[in-house]
Design a protein around this motif. Structure first.
Motif, PDB file in Angstrom:
ATOM      1  N   PRO A 171       0.776  -1.118   0.081  1.00 36.36           N
ATOM      2  CA  PRO A 171      -0.019  -0.022  -0.112  1.00 36.36           C
ATOM      3  C   PRO A 171       0.839   1.236  -0.118  1.00 36.36           C
ATOM      4  O   PRO A 171       1.875   1.295   0.513  1.00 36.36           O
ATOM      5  N   THR A 176       5.654   9.659   2.005  1.00 40.36           N
ATOM      6  CA  THR A 176       6.735  10.472   2.970  1.00 40.36           C
ATOM      7  C   THR A 176       7.237   9.614   3.928  1.00 40.36           C
ATOM      8  O   THR A 176       7.842  10.210   4.895  1.00 40.36           O
ATOM      9  N   SER A 206       4.680  16.629   8.391  1.00 36.92           N
ATOM     10  CA  SER A 206       4.470  16.601   6.770  1.00 36.92           C
ATOM     11  C   SER A 206       2.912  16.749   6.442  1.00 36.92           C
ATOM     12  O   SER A 206       2.621  16.112   5.582  1.00 36.92           O
ATOM     13  N   THR A 224      -0.870  11.668   3.720  1.00 32.61           N
ATOM     14  CA  THR A 224      -2.293  11.155   3.430  1.00 32.61           C
ATOM     15  C   THR A 224      -2.897  10.742   4.819  1.00 32.61           C
ATOM     16  O   THR A 224      -2.042  10.328   5.603  1.00 32.61           O
TER      17      THR A 224
HETATM   18  C1  LIG Z   1       9.198  16.488   6.188  1.00 29.68           C
HETATM   19  C2  LIG Z   1       8.600  15.309   6.813  1.00 29.68           C
HETATM   20  C3  LIG Z   1       8.309  15.333   8.122  1.00 29.68           C
HETATM   21  C4  LIG Z   1       7.650  14.405   8.751  1.00 29.68           C
HETATM   22  N1  LIG Z   1       7.268  14.717  10.038  1.00 29.68           N
HETATM   23  C5  LIG Z   1       6.636  13.596  10.678  1.00 29.68           C
HETATM   24  C6  LIG Z   1       5.810  13.699  12.175  1.00 29.68           C
HETATM   25  O1  LIG Z   1       5.906  15.032  12.315  1.00 29.68           O
HETATM   26  N2  LIG Z   1       5.300  12.949  12.392  1.00 29.68           N
HETATM   27  C7  LIG Z   1       5.067  11.518  12.067  1.00 29.68           C
HETATM   28  O2  LIG Z   1       4.484  10.773  12.545  1.00 29.68           O
HETATM   29  N3  LIG Z   1       5.722  11.318  10.821  1.00 29.68           N
HETATM   30  C8  LIG Z   1       6.268  12.325  10.111  1.00 29.68           C
HETATM   31  N4  LIG Z   1       6.829  12.123   8.865  1.00 29.68           N
HETATM   32  C9  LIG Z   1       6.715  10.911   8.150  1.00 29.68           C
HETATM   33  C10 LIG Z   1       5.680  10.635   7.452  1.00 29.68           C
HETATM   34  O3  LIG Z   1       5.174  11.886   6.849  1.00 29.68           O
HETATM   35  C11 LIG Z   1       4.594   9.810   8.075  1.00 29.68           C
HETATM   36  O4  LIG Z   1       4.777   8.520   8.387  1.00 29.68           O
HETATM   37  C12 LIG Z   1       3.036   9.685   7.409  1.00 29.68           C
HETATM   38  O5  LIG Z   1       2.040   9.161   8.333  1.00 29.68           O
HETATM   39  C13 LIG Z   1       3.255   8.979   5.998  1.00 29.68           C
HETATM   40  O6  LIG Z   1       2.187   9.355   5.193  1.00 29.68           O
HETATM   41  P1  LIG Z   1       2.249   8.910   3.660  1.00 29.68           P
HETATM   42  O7  LIG Z   1       0.814   9.181   3.130  1.00 29.68           O
HETATM   43  O8  LIG Z   1       3.275   9.442   2.792  1.00 29.68           O
HETATM   44  O9  LIG Z   1       2.437   7.311   3.641  1.00 29.68           O
HETATM   45  P2  LIG Z   1       3.619   6.407   2.933  1.00 29.68           P
HETATM   46  O10 LIG Z   1       4.942   6.937   3.159  1.00 29.68           O
HETATM   47  O11 LIG Z   1       3.171   6.067   1.276  1.00 29.68           O
HETATM   48  O12 LIG Z   1       3.344   4.967   3.559  1.00 29.68           O
HETATM   49  C14 LIG Z   1       3.693   4.836   4.945  1.00 29.68           C
HETATM   50  C15 LIG Z   1       3.431   3.470   5.574  1.00 29.68           C
HETATM   51  O13 LIG Z   1       1.960   3.319   5.614  1.00 29.68           O
HETATM   52  C16 LIG Z   1       1.397   2.302   4.477  1.00 29.68           C
HETATM   53  N5  LIG Z   1       0.143   2.714   4.153  1.00 29.68           N
HETATM   54  C17 LIG Z   1       0.181   3.896   3.316  1.00 29.68           C
HETATM   55  N6  LIG Z   1      -1.326   4.215   2.942  1.00 29.68           N
HETATM   56  C18 LIG Z   1      -1.606   3.199   3.341  1.00 29.68           C
HETATM   57  C19 LIG Z   1      -3.409   2.753   3.495  1.00 29.68           C
HETATM   58  N7  LIG Z   1      -4.108   3.618   2.900  1.00 29.68           N
HETATM   59  N8  LIG Z   1      -3.722   1.619   3.861  1.00 29.68           N
HETATM   60  C20 LIG Z   1      -2.655   0.694   4.455  1.00 29.68           C
HETATM   61  N9  LIG Z   1      -1.319   1.187   4.556  1.00 29.68           N
HETATM   62  C21 LIG Z   1      -0.932   2.290   4.121  1.00 29.68           C
HETATM   63  C22 LIG Z   1       2.747   1.939   3.653  1.00 29.68           C
HETATM   64  O14 LIG Z   1       2.546   0.704   3.079  1.00 29.68           O
HETATM   65  C23 LIG Z   1       3.798   2.394   4.452  1.00 29.68           C
HETATM   66  O15 LIG Z   1       3.997   1.252   5.274  1.00 29.68           O
HETATM   67  C24 LIG Z   1       7.465  13.158   8.133  1.00 29.68           C
HETATM   68  C25 LIG Z   1       7.906  13.127   6.960  1.00 29.68           C
HETATM   69  C26 LIG Z   1       8.708  14.072   6.478  1.00 29.68           C
HETATM   70  C27 LIG Z   1       9.094  13.529   4.828  1.00 29.68           C
END
Ligand SMILES: Cc1cc2nc3c(=O)[nH]c(=O)nc-3n(C[C@H](O)[C@H](O)[C@H](O)COP(=O)(O)OP(=O)(O)OC[C@H]3O[C@@H](n4cnc5c(N)ncnc54)[C@H](O)[C@@H]3O)c2cc1C
Length: 486
Positions: free
Chosen positions: A73, A78, A139, A144
């Motif tokens: 998924p 991020t 982020s 998402t």
């Molecule tokens: C600049 C920056 C700042 C950040 N700050 C924080 C912060 O303050 N706090 C924090 O907790 N994190 C932070 N993060 C990390 C990241 O943004 C989080 O982990 C965020 O929740 C990931 O969301 P995404 O949509 O990018 O998921 P992805 O990176 O696409 O996926 C993350 C994980 O979730 C799974 N996944 C994604 N969508 C689904 C779905 N619909 N169903 C099942 N599984 C799914 C994926 O398989 C993967 O294992 C930061 C990252 C960056 C780059």
């Protein structure tokens, strides 16, 4: 996948289902090999599926299961733990088209949203009703809701308003074999059966693909936030200030800390014009910073007390009584990420300890720095004991492929051990993903580890969903369930 016919039939079935939203273009698949952790998966995935809704996602998973092809998924990519990287033999299932905010109900104070909705967009939509979506990962403008739920994301405000888990009431998820699961409720209370909603929160794509969520909204505070940004002569002063600010029986909305190396990195990165108050001037060698904000009645008095404390500790501070000023001060802390981004030169870690043990955790990090020669600028959320040690890769340790060298991982392992010894955890908010799977058992212990593996097997007996994440296979070449991965 076993052979060309199976491959071309999979391709035909998915393009028949999704049309142009089944993507096998090399450059798109190349980008999916990484996320923001710096990890690059081996090889390119088979394709990217972008289903429009739950039913299409279920059909994708049924087809993948029939061909024995694992599915990863993917939200916005991020992630900082490598959980969403898509390598050879895997299909990426993206929620990029599930972006509908179906409902915002001001009486129930809930929203029903597609998993691909961006966190900040939901919060913006809720604002029109005087409500907010509280979980605020840094982020939030790019990640998402589905990804936030899958990683149980936290943020600056979570010590006061809770992490993502506290905001999720119900979920729609698709299981590995294509069954559609609906969990939870939209009422304030509800205790029927096991709490499968909570189980899916933080499951990092290993139990189901989340396609829709019912989330709690809360009233927006009706006072302007008051923010104090302080520079203290040393880390000891910064820790003392944090302790005092929390021991007073008050709960700041956020409380951030930066050690001397973090502050120095941000000062080098941010132009002077973007550094308000004491952050603009020359800083003493060991200076450390604290940023605190209140958003409730009594905020002014709390800020006044904080200014007096800073003075008594020999520091300098700026106070801002409006949101815009507060954002400028917080910009100093937010610059930590671009100043020291994850990748070839830095490994960003994410340990969390009880707040009362923050000073001991910082002392342990200083010891590890001294013993390994690896610099570890560390900033974090003092309000909840969550520190982000940024382990630096020395020029002489760089690997040809740009991977984090084992020497740095060894230092990271010592940081994890120290956090566990202090009653803390390996990860406060980024998740286990692929990168920390080898330490999972150290924290869980054998009983809990075995039970958790059993839960995964119950949801996904063939290990189809995100097989490289969270658990490390006991045998090389096998996935979390011990099955051989194609
Ligand atoms: C600049 C920056 C700042 C950040 N700050 C924080 C912060 O303050 N706090 C924090 O907790 N994190 C932070 N993060 C990390 C990241 O943004 C989080 O982990 C965020 O929740 C990931 O969301 P995404 O949509 O990018 O998921 P992805 O990176 O696409 O996926 C993350 C994980 O979730 C799974 N996944 C994604 N969508 C689904 C779905 N619909 N169903 C099942 N599984 C799914 C994926 O398989 C993967 O294992 C930061 C990252 C960056 C780059």
């Amino acid at each position: 996948m076993s052979g060309t016919n199976a491959g071309s039939s999979l391709d035909a079935e998915l393009s028949g289902l999704l049309g142009a939203h089944w993507i096998t273009d090399g450059s798109r698949l190349e980008a999916l090999r990484g996320d923001r952790s710096g990890l690059i998966a081996e090889g390119r995935g088979i394709g990217l599926a972008e289903p429009a809704d739950t039913e299409q996602a279920a059909a994708v998973l049924r087809i993948a299961a029939a061909h024995g092809v694992p599915v990863v998924p993917r939200g916005a990519g991020t992630g900082l733990a490598g959980g969403g990287v898509v390598g050879a033999g895997r299909i990426a299932l993206s929620t990029a088209r599930m972006t509908e905010i179906r409902e915002i109900d001001p009486v129930d104070q809930v929203a029903v949203v597609g998993a691909g909705v961006i966190n900040a967009e939901l919060d913006r939509a809720a604002r029109q009703y005087g409500l907010r979506y509280a979980p605020d990962p840094a982020s939030r403008a790019i990640s998402t809701i589905g990804g936030n739920i899958a990683t149980n994301a936290g943020g600056l405000l979570c010590a006061k308003y809770g992490v993502t888990r506290e905001a999720v009431l119900g979920l729609t998820a698709v299981l590995a074999d294509g069954r559609i699961l609906r969990t939870g409720h939209r009422s304030v209370k509800g205790v029927t059966g096991y709490d499968l909603t909570a189980l899916l929160v933080g499951s990092e794509g290993t139990l189901g693909v989340i396609t829709e969520a019912t989330v709690r909204l809360i009233p927006r505070p009706d006072v302007e936030p008051v923010t104090v940004g302080a520079v203290l002569p040393d880390l000891g002063g910064a820790l003392e200030l944090c302790r005092e600010l929390q021991a007073a029986g008050q709960r700041p909305a956020l409380l951030e800390i930066m050690d001397a190396r973090s502050l120095a990195a941000v000062t080098r990165y941010l132009p002077e014009a973007d550094r308000p108050g004491p952050f603009a001037g020359p800083l003493g060698a060991g200076s450390a910073a604290v940023i605190v904000q209140w958003d409730a009645e009594g905020a002014g008095a709390a800020a006044e007390r904080a200014m007096r404390l800073v003075d008594a500790l020999g520091g300098r501070a700026i106070r801002c009584d409006d949101e815009a000023g507060g954002e400028r001060v917080l910009g100093v802390r937010r610059a930590m990420n671009p100043a020291l981004p994850n990748g070839t030169d830095v490994l960003i870690e994410d340990v969390c300890v009880p707040r009362s043990r923050l000073a001991e955790m910082y002392a342990a990090i200083a010891r590890i720095e001294a013993e390994t020669g690896i610099e570890i600028p560390t900033a974090g959320h003092a309000a909840d004991g969550n520190l982000h040690p940024h382990l630096s890769v020395r020029a002489e340790d760089r690997t040809p492929g740009g991977e984090i060298p084992e020497r740095v991982w060894d230092a990271a392992a010592r940081v994890f051990r120290a956090a566990l010894d202090l009653g803390g955890t390996l990860t406060g908010e980024h998740g286990i993903g692929v990168l920390k799977a080898r330490w999972l058992r150290d924290e869980l212990g054998d009983e809990s580890f075995a039970l958790q593996r059993g839960i995964r097997q119950l949801f996904d007996p063939r290990g189809q969903l995100n097989p490289d994440a969270v658990f490390v296979a006991d045998d090389p070449g096998a996935n979390a369930n011990g099955d051989t991965v194609p």
